[in-house]
Design a protein around this motif. Structure first.
Motif, PDB file in Angstrom:
ATOM      1  N   THR A  29       0.862  -1.174   0.000  1.00  0.00           N
ATOM      2  CA  THR A  29       0.000   0.000   0.000  1.00  0.00           C
ATOM      3  C   THR A  29       0.900   1.227   0.000  1.00  0.00           C
ATOM      4  O   THR A  29       2.134   1.085  -0.039  1.00  0.00           O
ATOM      5  N   TRP A  33      -2.104   6.356  -1.590  1.00  0.00           N
ATOM      6  CA  TRP A  33      -3.367   5.609  -1.780  1.00  0.00           C
ATOM      7  C   TRP A  33      -4.272   5.818  -0.570  1.00  0.00           C
ATOM      8  O   TRP A  33      -5.457   6.136  -0.707  1.00  0.00           O
ATOM      9  N   ARG A  37      -7.841   7.904  -0.785  1.00  0.00           N
ATOM     10  CA  ARG A  37      -9.084   7.121  -0.713  1.00  0.00           C
ATOM     11  C   ARG A  37      -9.818   7.269   0.609  1.00  0.00           C
ATOM     12  O   ARG A  37     -11.015   7.043   0.672  1.00  0.00           O
ATOM     13  N   CYS A 113     -20.282   0.132  14.074  1.00  0.00           N
ATOM     14  CA  CYS A 113     -20.042   1.576  13.895  1.00  0.00           C
ATOM     15  C   CYS A 113     -21.201   2.432  14.406  1.00  0.00           C
ATOM     16  O   CYS A 113     -21.008   3.601  14.739  1.00  0.00           O
ATOM     17  N   ARG A 154      -5.411  -5.460   3.099  1.00  0.00           N
ATOM     18  CA  ARG A 154      -5.104  -4.024   3.016  1.00  0.00           C
ATOM     19  C   ARG A 154      -6.335  -3.128   2.891  1.00  0.00           C
ATOM     20  O   ARG A 154      -6.263  -1.956   3.232  1.00  0.00           O
ATOM     21  N   VAL A 158      -5.871  -0.615   6.628  1.00  0.00           N
ATOM     22  CA  VAL A 158      -5.435   0.783   6.572  1.00  0.00           C
ATOM     23  C   VAL A 158      -6.497   1.727   7.152  1.00  0.00           C
ATOM     24  O   VAL A 158      -6.215   2.903   7.388  1.00  0.00           O
ATOM     25  N   MET A 220     -14.736  -6.712   4.467  1.00  0.00           N
ATOM     26  CA  MET A 220     -15.599  -5.604   4.023  1.00  0.00           C
ATOM     27  C   MET A 220     -15.697  -5.533   2.513  1.00  0.00           C
ATOM     28  O   MET A 220     -14.693  -5.643   1.815  1.00  0.00           O
ATOM     29  N   GLY A 222     -16.001  -2.816   0.417  1.00  0.00           N
ATOM     30  CA  GLY A 222     -15.858  -1.367   0.585  1.00  0.00           C
ATOM     31  C   GLY A 222     -16.796  -0.551  -0.288  1.00  0.00           C
ATOM     32  O   GLY A 222     -17.394   0.423   0.166  1.00  0.00           O
ATOM     33  N   LYS A 223     -16.946  -0.967  -1.543  1.00  0.00           N
ATOM     34  CA  LYS A 223     -17.778  -0.193  -2.472  1.00  0.00           C
ATOM     35  C   LYS A 223     -19.242  -0.189  -2.032  1.00  0.00           C
ATOM     36  O   LYS A 223     -19.926   0.828  -2.099  1.00  0.00           O
ATOM     37  N   VAL A 225     -20.415  -0.737   1.028  1.00  0.00           N
ATOM     38  CA  VAL A 225     -20.551   0.036   2.270  1.00  0.00           C
ATOM     39  C   VAL A 225     -20.591   1.528   1.930  1.00  0.00           C
ATOM     40  O   VAL A 225     -21.441   2.278   2.418  1.00  0.00           O
ATOM     41  N   HIS A 257     -19.927   9.623  12.156  1.00  0.00           N
ATOM     42  CA  HIS A 257     -18.994   8.520  12.379  1.00  0.00           C
ATOM     43  C   HIS A 257     -17.837   8.671  11.395  1.00  0.00           C
ATOM     44  O   HIS A 257     -18.058   8.864  10.206  1.00  0.00           O
ATOM     45  N   ALA A 259     -15.864   7.233   9.256  1.00  0.00           N
ATOM     46  CA  ALA A 259     -15.703   6.009   8.475  1.00  0.00           C
ATOM     47  C   ALA A 259     -14.617   6.202   7.427  1.00  0.00           C
ATOM     48  O   ALA A 259     -13.764   5.335   7.220  1.00  0.00           O
ATOM     49  N   ASN A 260     -14.679   7.349   6.770  1.00  0.00           N
ATOM     50  CA  ASN A 260     -13.835   7.640   5.624  1.00  0.00           C
ATOM     51  C   ASN A 260     -14.059   9.108   5.302  1.00  0.00           C
ATOM     52  O   ASN A 260     -15.215   9.545   5.232  1.00  0.00           O
ATOM     53  N   ILE A 263     -16.513   9.857   2.594  1.00  0.00           N
ATOM     54  CA  ILE A 263     -17.926   9.666   2.960  1.00  0.00           C
ATOM     55  C   ILE A 263     -18.445  10.921   3.658  1.00  0.00           C
ATOM     56  O   ILE A 263     -19.506  11.452   3.317  1.00  0.00           O
ATOM     57  N   ASN A 287     -10.567   4.968  11.487  1.00  0.00           N
ATOM     58  CA  ASN A 287     -11.958   4.616  11.812  1.00  0.00           C
ATOM     59  C   ASN A 287     -11.955   3.763  13.079  1.00  0.00           C
ATOM     60  O   ASN A 287     -11.543   2.611  13.053  1.00  0.00           O
ATOM     61  N   PHE A 317     -23.156   5.022  10.419  1.00  0.00           N
ATOM     62  CA  PHE A 317     -23.567   3.931   9.533  1.00  0.00           C
ATOM     63  C   PHE A 317     -22.489   2.857   9.609  1.00  0.00           C
ATOM     64  O   PHE A 317     -21.300   3.181   9.681  1.00  0.00           O
TER      65      PHE A 317
HETATM   66  N1  COA Z   1      -3.530   0.115  -0.756  1.00  0.00           N
HETATM   67  C1  COA Z   1      -3.361   0.023  -2.072  1.00  0.00           C
HETATM   68  N2  COA Z   1      -4.283  -0.523  -2.890  1.00  0.00           N
HETATM   69  C2  COA Z   1      -5.396  -0.996  -2.331  1.00  0.00           C
HETATM   70  C3  COA Z   1      -5.636  -0.941  -0.957  1.00  0.00           C
HETATM   71  C4  COA Z   1      -4.638  -0.350  -0.157  1.00  0.00           C
HETATM   72  N3  COA Z   1      -4.777  -0.238   1.180  1.00  0.00           N
HETATM   73  N4  COA Z   1      -6.841  -1.474  -0.686  1.00  0.00           N
HETATM   74  C5  COA Z   1      -7.357  -1.869  -1.863  1.00  0.00           C
HETATM   75  N5  COA Z   1      -6.473  -1.586  -2.856  1.00  0.00           N
HETATM   76  C6  COA Z   1      -6.586  -1.848  -4.284  1.00  0.00           C
HETATM   77  C7  COA Z   1      -7.570  -2.938  -4.607  1.00  0.00           C
HETATM   78  O1  COA Z   1      -6.974  -4.204  -4.482  1.00  0.00           O
HETATM   79  C8  COA Z   1      -7.927  -2.617  -6.034  1.00  0.00           C
HETATM   80  O2  COA Z   1      -6.919  -3.091  -6.879  1.00  0.00           O
HETATM   81  P1  COA Z   1      -7.277  -3.720  -8.320  1.00  0.00           P
HETATM   82  O3  COA Z   1      -7.958  -2.610  -9.052  1.00  0.00           O
HETATM   83  O4  COA Z   1      -5.943  -4.087  -8.849  1.00  0.00           O
HETATM   84  O5  COA Z   1      -8.184  -4.862  -8.013  1.00  0.00           O
HETATM   85  C9  COA Z   1      -7.869  -1.093  -6.064  1.00  0.00           C
HETATM   86  O6  COA Z   1      -7.098  -0.693  -4.920  1.00  0.00           O
HETATM   87  C10 COA Z   1      -9.226  -0.460  -5.981  1.00  0.00           C
HETATM   88  O7  COA Z   1      -9.930  -1.104  -4.932  1.00  0.00           O
HETATM   89  P2  COA Z   1     -11.391  -0.731  -4.595  1.00  0.00           P
HETATM   90  O8  COA Z   1     -11.857  -1.574  -3.462  1.00  0.00           O
HETATM   91  O9  COA Z   1     -12.194  -0.726  -5.853  1.00  0.00           O
HETATM   92  O10 COA Z   1     -11.132   0.741  -4.111  1.00  0.00           O
HETATM   93  P3  COA Z   1     -12.173   1.814  -3.718  1.00  0.00           P
HETATM   94  O11 COA Z   1     -11.994   3.002  -4.563  1.00  0.00           O
HETATM   95  O12 COA Z   1     -13.544   1.270  -3.564  1.00  0.00           O
HETATM   96  O13 COA Z   1     -11.641   2.207  -2.275  1.00  0.00           O
HETATM   97  C11 COA Z   1     -12.154   1.810   0.010  1.00  0.00           C
HETATM   98  C12 COA Z   1     -11.601   1.228  -1.259  1.00  0.00           C
HETATM   99  C13 COA Z   1     -12.152   0.732   1.064  1.00  0.00           C
HETATM  100  C14 COA Z   1     -11.275   2.962   0.465  1.00  0.00           C
HETATM  101  C15 COA Z   1     -13.576   2.338  -0.282  1.00  0.00           C
HETATM  102  O14 COA Z   1     -14.340   1.340  -0.899  1.00  0.00           O
HETATM  103  C16 COA Z   1     -14.265   2.798   0.928  1.00  0.00           C
HETATM  104  O15 COA Z   1     -13.880   3.772   1.522  1.00  0.00           O
HETATM  105  N6  COA Z   1     -15.369   2.152   1.330  1.00  0.00           N
HETATM  106  C17 COA Z   1     -16.062   2.472   2.535  1.00  0.00           C
HETATM  107  C18 COA Z   1     -15.275   1.896   3.643  1.00  0.00           C
HETATM  108  C19 COA Z   1     -15.714   2.370   4.952  1.00  0.00           C
HETATM  109  O16 COA Z   1     -15.910   3.534   5.159  1.00  0.00           O
HETATM  110  N7  COA Z   1     -15.873   1.448   5.848  1.00  0.00           N
HETATM  111  C20 COA Z   1     -16.240   1.721   7.141  1.00  0.00           C
HETATM  112  C21 COA Z   1     -17.681   1.877   7.226  1.00  0.00           C
HETATM  113  S1  COA Z   1     -18.156   1.848   8.858  1.00  0.00           S
END
Ligand code: COA
Length: 330
Positions: A29, A33, A37, A113, A154, A158, A220, A222-223, A225, A257, A259-260, A263, A287, A317
């Motif tokens: 990671t 990134w 994100r 959460c 990952r 993170v 999770m 992620g998308k 959620v 909350h 979360a991100n 968000i 988070n 949420f």
């Molecule tokens: N570092 C680097 N790359 C990472 C990574 C990390 N920590 N985590 C995932 N990736 C990669 C994935 O493997 C994927 O690679 P690929 O395209 O080769 O398959 C790429 O990054 C995109 O992954 P994706 O899951 O589509 O990313 P995203 O844009 O949806 O972002 C989150 C991921 C988790 C940040 C995002 O979905 C998110 O914030 N979701 C809500 C999570 C949250 O708030 N949870 C708590 C709620 S209580």
């Protein structure tokens, strides 16, 4: 029936700071990134031997001190965590033991959460109906011990982190206090953000195969959620405002909350809130699940961003899916 009022707030986090670069040394990671994100720059993870109840004890003592109360003046504890120190009993009794307040009731809330919002609603109901006067409400979490810190984990490792926040609620005698709640759940999505094992449906509750497959780690989608979180939290904030005939413009502060950051920024845009109406600290703590709202709230109170008479909305949420909001006249 008297409204429940906030008498004091407090929080505690481990002193071990884990930066994005620290995580890059463990998994594939990067700081770039994670920042783009999630907004997270660093988080706190416990050292071996630290416990969730121990962090909750520190947070609770700060909240009690702010309220000008001794632990012995509490009538009940409501403790929200999705990561109890043990499978059973829940953390409420461990906190009770550390505070030295044996004998009072202690209730554990397992709503991830959204746990703190649900815990507040339980404490509020007790106070309104007159059953208890002074209730300690805790949101505390040790997520780091349930993270897969290899590249496989990952997308969660993170994001999630450790911490505890606490508030003391008591009956008020004026218009200040908790004005409205909005609570929801939808188990259709239970497996979108969950920890599969250990579980009592398995014999034994956790197996070597499950551990090898990583089914004891937080998992999770992620998308999915993200998609639900950015819709449900604003809806819920609007619901508590509508229940009291108010609008987002009336809010002094929204504490969502943590979360991100993306968000929270989308919630802010949807509700058309100014920057000064929204508080974010996910950059420093990640988070922390049930702990994120009371940690943020305490920072706001101590920094003077919330003052007596201000209208404050809290919203969450998460896993369940469970979500909800509370509206407070501070
Ligand atoms: N570092 C680097 N790359 C990472 C990574 C990390 N920590 N985590 C995932 N990736 C990669 C994935 O493997 C994927 O690679 P690929 O395209 O080769 O398959 C790429 O990054 C995109 O992954 P994706 O899951 O589509 O990313 P995203 O844009 O949806 O972002 C989150 C991921 C988790 C940040 C995002 O979905 C998110 O914030 N979701 C809500 C999570 C949250 O708030 N949870 C708590 C709620 S209580």
């Amino acid at each position: 029936m008297s409204r429940a009022r906030f008498l004091g707030t407090g929080f505690a986090v481990p002193d071990r700071v884990v930066t994005n670069d620290d995580l890059s040394a463990l998994m594939d990671t990067s700081d770039e990134w994670i920042r783009t994100r999630t907004g997270i720059q660093e988080r706190r993870w416990v050292r071996e031997g630290e416990t969730g109840a121990g962090l909750a004890d520190q947070a609770a003592r700060r909240a009690l001190e702010a309220a000008g109360l001794e632990p012995g003046e509490l009538d009940a504890i409501v403790y929200a965590t999705s990561t109890p120190d043990h499978f059973a009993p829940g953390n409420g009794v461990y906190l009770q033991r550390l505070l030295g307040v044996g004998g009072i009731p202690s209730i554990d809330i397992r709503n991830q959460c959204s746990g703190f919002i649900y815990a507040l609603s339980v404490a509020d109901a007790f106070i309104r109906c007159g059953q208890f006067r002074r209730v300690l409400v805790v949101g505390a979490e040790l997520q780091s011990t349930g993270m897969d810190v290899s590249t496989r984990g990952r997308n969660t490792a993170v994001i999630f982190a450790d911490g505890a926040g606490a508030v003391v609620l008591g009956p008020g005698n004026d218009e200040r206090g908790l004005l409205a709640f909005d609570l929801h759940g939808d188990g259709t999505y239970a497996e979108k953000l969950w920890v599969d094992a250990p579980g009592s449906m398995y014999h034994p509750r956790v197996s070597h195969e499950q551990i090898e497959a990583g089914r004891h780690f937080l998992d999770m989608d992620g998308k999915e959620v993200f998609r639900h979180a950015v819709a449900r939290m604003p809806e819920s904030v609007l619901a508590v405002l509508a229940a009291t005939g108010q609008t987002p413009a009336d809010l002094r502060l929204l504490v969502a909350h943590q979360a991100n950051l993306r968000i929270t920024e989308m919630i802010q845009r949807t509700l058309q809130l100014r920057d000064d109406q929204v508080y974010n600290n996910i950059m420093r703590y990640g988070n922390t699940t049930a702990a994120s709202i009371p940690i943020a709230l305490d920072e706001c109170v101590r920094a003077g961003r919330v003052r007596a008479g201000d209208l404050v909305a809290l919203t969450a949420f998460g896993s369940g899916f469970l979500w909800g909001s509370a509206l407070v006249r501070w």
